[in-house]
Design a protein around this motif. Structure first.
Motif, PDB file in Angstrom:
ATOM      1  N   UNK A 382     -18.233  82.226 -35.028  1.00 30.15           N
ATOM      2  CA  UNK A 382     -17.486  81.736 -33.865  1.00 30.15           C
ATOM      3  C   UNK A 382     -18.785  81.373 -33.313  1.00 30.15           C
ATOM      4  N   UNK A 383     -18.852  80.393 -32.523  1.00 28.29           N
ATOM      5  CA  UNK A 383     -20.111  79.917 -31.255  1.00 28.29           C
ATOM      6  C   UNK A 383     -19.509  79.724 -29.807  1.00 28.29           C
ATOM      7  N   UNK A 384     -20.093  80.146 -28.872  1.00 25.38           N
ATOM      8  CA  UNK A 384     -19.818  79.309 -27.798  1.00 25.38           C
ATOM      9  C   UNK A 384     -22.021  78.807 -27.103  1.00 25.38           C
ATOM     10  N   UNK A 385     -21.402  77.035 -27.220  1.00 28.20           N
ATOM     11  CA  UNK A 385     -22.380  76.183 -26.710  1.00 28.20           C
ATOM     12  C   UNK A 385     -22.046  76.139 -25.063  1.00 28.20           C
ATOM     13  N   UNK A 386     -22.715  75.430 -24.596  1.00 26.87           N
ATOM     14  CA  UNK A 386     -22.983  75.165 -23.073  1.00 26.87           C
ATOM     15  C   UNK A 386     -23.887  73.803 -23.444  1.00 26.87           C
ATOM     16  N   UNK A 387     -22.772  72.971 -23.097  1.00 31.64           N
ATOM     17  CA  UNK A 387     -23.587  71.668 -22.654  1.00 31.64           C
ATOM     18  C   UNK A 387     -23.406  71.060 -20.620  1.00 31.64           C
ATOM     19  N   UNK A 388     -24.530  70.475 -21.014  1.00 27.35           N
ATOM     20  CA  UNK A 388     -24.889  70.068 -19.199  1.00 27.35           C
ATOM     21  C   UNK A 388     -25.479  68.339 -19.335  1.00 27.35           C
ATOM     22  N   UNK A 389     -25.141  68.230 -18.708  1.00 29.60           N
ATOM     23  CA  UNK A 389     -24.225  65.971 -17.969  1.00 29.60           C
ATOM     24  C   UNK A 389     -25.947  65.796 -18.404  1.00 29.60           C
ATOM     25  N   UNK A 390     -26.849  65.307 -18.554  1.00 31.07           N
ATOM     26  CA  UNK A 390     -28.271  65.242 -18.129  1.00 31.07           C
ATOM     27  C   UNK A 390     -28.473  63.657 -18.140  1.00 31.07           C
ATOM     28  N   UNK A 391     -27.608  62.733 -17.931  1.00 33.67           N
ATOM     29  CA  UNK A 391     -28.421  61.357 -17.960  1.00 33.67           C
ATOM     30  C   UNK A 391     -27.056  60.025 -18.574  1.00 33.67           C
ATOM     31  N   UNK A 392     -27.294  58.868 -18.463  1.00 29.61           N
ATOM     32  CA  UNK A 392     -26.429  58.815 -18.453  1.00 29.61           C
ATOM     33  C   UNK A 392     -26.490  58.128 -20.289  1.00 29.61           C
ATOM     34  N   UNK A 393     -25.467  57.531 -20.863  1.00 30.73           N
ATOM     35  CA  UNK A 393     -25.036  57.461 -22.460  1.00 30.73           C
ATOM     36  C   UNK A 393     -25.928  57.581 -23.431  1.00 30.73           C
ATOM     37  N   UNK A 394     -26.043  57.401 -24.464  1.00 28.58           N
ATOM     38  CA  UNK A 394     -26.838  57.328 -25.292  1.00 28.58           C
ATOM     39  C   UNK A 394     -26.425  56.651 -26.349  1.00 28.58           C
ATOM     40  N   UNK A 395     -26.766  55.559 -26.957  1.00 29.19           N
ATOM     41  CA  UNK A 395     -25.377  55.029 -27.833  1.00 29.19           C
ATOM     42  C   UNK A 395     -26.310  54.858 -29.414  1.00 29.19           C
ATOM     43  N   UNK A 396     -27.782  55.139 -29.475  1.00 30.35           N
ATOM     44  CA  UNK A 396     -28.705  55.265 -29.897  1.00 30.35           C
ATOM     45  C   UNK A 396     -29.237  56.167 -31.554  1.00 30.35           C
TER      46      UNK A 396
END
Length: 397
Positions: A382-396
């Motif tokens: 089981x895993x807890x991850x924190x993701x934070x918004x850091x800018x524009x979308x990156x499709x690459x």
């Protein structure tokens, strides 16, 4: 047949001679080696996103399962047996005891088998369609001491049910409620839609992270409450929950994580597609006297998309999806809603790795990864991850 669970007197490690036949455990090695194996897997699969913290171990990695299911049948001598159902071979592996299960469960199962014989209650045979008792479900709470026994039958008929209940209560005064669940069809170990309460309230209650939760026969509830406390505490801390923080709890189930956040002052909206789970969530909020949380019976992705189209938002998105992980549609909706933080609670590391890549394309960076050993002696992480918004979308990516 006894499992003959053996305990090493020097190390305290337990070993079960049913290991290869049962399939309930996948790891039969010292606990420290299990933890190292899981740590290496988490590092290998997740360290490309962020540093992986050391896995949180269980102090005593035995008898942790608070949900125990046993199927019943007849052996070659026509004696009633109980154990684990193996779908691959459509057979029962006779198991009398298990060091993963709450210790209160095995004696209850033995009493059920004895009373089935005494009261002539035949086990259900999936091949012939004959018989009465499909399986039993036992739910337990260490915090409240409450125990639920669910008798799952093929039809409404249960011979001598009053005497059965009386005998079970006499043999096991720790049982606080007994429920008959009627399941006329379906796969083994499934529940039907109809419950008949034979004794008690028809549910038990458990305490977790300072909150109280109602657990009915079909409720989803983590099977290892001791480690769940650690898991949810990590999630709430990672989210930075405080007074007035706006939270969406997606895949909220019976509302556990959202209610803990609300208890800490957040304004919470829980979203759950399963109607029964959503009803339980409402009851759990009432049980904890919370008015700063509400629940919506809806698809989480569609709900968030509707919010985004109205110009609404949230500060934190908490998501605890099933083993299949999040759909592409859900991740896209989360990106459009654009919360500053996303807390992802995962029960399968393979789908977590896939989804973190997708969230990276939506402009999120992983800043915290905490594995928790929820299921000792299995491969589960089981895993807890924190993701934070850091800018524009990156499709690459």
């Amino acid at each position: 047949m006894s499992n003959k669970i053996m305990t090493d007197k020097q190390t305290g490690e337990k070993h079960c001679r049913c290991f290869k036949r049962c399939g309930g455990c996948q790891l039969d090695e010292p606990y420290k080696d299990q933890l190292e194996r899981k740590q290496q897997k988490a590092d290998r699969m997740l360290s490309k996103f962020a540093p992986v913290n050391r896995i949180l171990p269980m102090e005593k990695p035995y008898n942790y399962r608070c949900k125990v299911q046993n199927i019943y049948g007849l052996d070659r001598s026509k004696r009633i047996i109980s154990g684990v159902y193996q779908s691959s071979g459509q057979k029962i592996v006779a198991v009398d005891d298990c060091f993963l299960e709450d210790e209160r469960a095995a004696p209850i199962v033995r009493s059920v088998k004895k009373l089935m014989k005494d009261m002539r209650i035949p086990p259900y045979d999936i091949r012939s369609g004959r018989g009465i008792l499909r399986h039993t479900l036992i739910r337990t709470s260490r915090s409240t001491g409450q125990v639920m026994l669910v008798l799952v039958t093929a039809g409404a008929m249960l011979p001598a049910k009053n005497n059965l209940v009386k005998a079970m209560r006499a043999a096991h005064p720790e049982i606080t409620t007994i429920v008959q669940n009627i399941c006329p069809d379906g796969m083994p170990l499934t529940l039907g839609e109809r419950d008949i309460v034979l004794f008690g309230k028809g549910y038990i209650e458990d305490e977790l992270c300072g909150c109280r939760f109602r657990i009915s026969p079909a409720s989803f509830y983590q099977v290892n409450p001791l480690q769940t406390e650690k898991l949810y505490s990590c999630a709430v801390e990672a989210a930075g929950i405080s007074e007035g923080v706006r939270v969406i709890d997606a895949y909220c189930g019976t509302g556990t994580i959202g209610i803990i956040c609300a208890k800490n002052g957040a304004e919470v909206t829980g979203v759950e597609l399963n109607k029964s789970a959503c009803r339980d969530a409402h009851k759990n909020a009432e049980l904890n006297g919370l008015e700063n949380i509400k629940f919506c019976n809806d698809d989480a992705g569609k709900f968030m998309q509707a919010m985004a189209s109205k110009g609404e938002g949230c500060d934190v998105l908490i998501m605890d999806p099933p083993r299949a992980g999040a759909s592409r549609e859900f991740i896209g909706c989360a990106g459009r809603l654009a919360p500053q933080k996303i807390v992802y609670v995962s029960c399968k590391i393979e789908t977590l790795e896939r989804d973190l890549k997708a969230f990276r394309r939506e402009g999120y960076k992983v800043t915290y990864i905490q594995p928790v050993d929820m299921f000792p002696h299995t491969m589960g992480i089981e895993t807890v991850c924190l993701l934070e918004r850091n800018g524009e979308k990156n499709e690459a990516h």
